[in-house]
Write a protein that holds these residues in place. Structure first.
Motif, PDB file in Angstrom:
ATOM      1  N   PRO A 175       0.882  -1.208   0.192  1.00  0.00           N
ATOM      2  CA  PRO A 175      -0.118   0.039  -0.039  1.00  0.00           C
ATOM      3  C   PRO A 175       0.923   1.181  -0.005  1.00  0.00           C
ATOM      4  O   PRO A 175       2.125   1.300   0.536  1.00  0.00           O
ATOM      5  CB  PRO A 175      -0.734  -0.164   1.329  1.00  0.00           C
ATOM      6  CG  PRO A 175       0.020  -0.962   2.260  1.00  0.00           C
ATOM      7  CD  PRO A 175       0.436  -2.045   1.269  1.00  0.00           C
ATOM      8  N   PRO A 176       0.502   2.398  -0.515  1.00  0.00           N
ATOM      9  CA  PRO A 176       1.089   3.631  -0.632  1.00  0.00           C
ATOM     10  C   PRO A 176       1.149   4.229   0.901  1.00  0.00           C
ATOM     11  O   PRO A 176       0.552   3.945   1.845  1.00  0.00           O
ATOM     12  CB  PRO A 176       0.318   4.517  -1.580  1.00  0.00           C
ATOM     13  CG  PRO A 176      -1.058   4.008  -1.421  1.00  0.00           C
ATOM     14  CD  PRO A 176      -0.858   2.721  -1.193  1.00  0.00           C
ATOM     15  N   PRO A 177       2.342   4.851   1.219  1.00  0.00           N
ATOM     16  CA  PRO A 177       2.609   5.321   2.252  1.00  0.00           C
ATOM     17  C   PRO A 177       1.548   6.674   2.624  1.00  0.00           C
ATOM     18  O   PRO A 177       1.215   7.183   1.653  1.00  0.00           O
ATOM     19  CB  PRO A 177       4.039   5.862   2.317  1.00  0.00           C
ATOM     20  CG  PRO A 177       4.157   5.940   0.911  1.00  0.00           C
ATOM     21  CD  PRO A 177       3.534   5.091   0.061  1.00  0.00           C
TER      22      PRO A 177
END
Length: 62
Positions: free
Chosen positions: A26-28
């Motif tokens: 998942p993106p930060p």
């Protein structure tokens, strides 16, 4: 000649890697839909402040 070099450069592009079947990480960062109620209240209050400030400028004689 430019046309031919353009065609050769399009064929020289490497192919993307094949999908591995695993999900990407998942993106930060934080989710953007948290505290929407508080953000909407702040937006309304800021809008009232701007309108009030604009009305004060138009009422004062210069």
């Amino acid at each position: 000649m430019i046309y031919l070099f353009g065609i050769f450069s399009t064929f020289a592009v490497p192919h993307p890697p094949a999908p591995t079947g695993k999900k990407p990480p998942p993106p930060p960062g934080l989710p953007i839909d948290d505290n929407l109620f508080i953000l909407s209240i702040i937006a309304v209050l800021f809008g009232v402040y701007i309108i009030y400030k604009y009305q004060l400028k138009t009422k004062t004689p210069t």
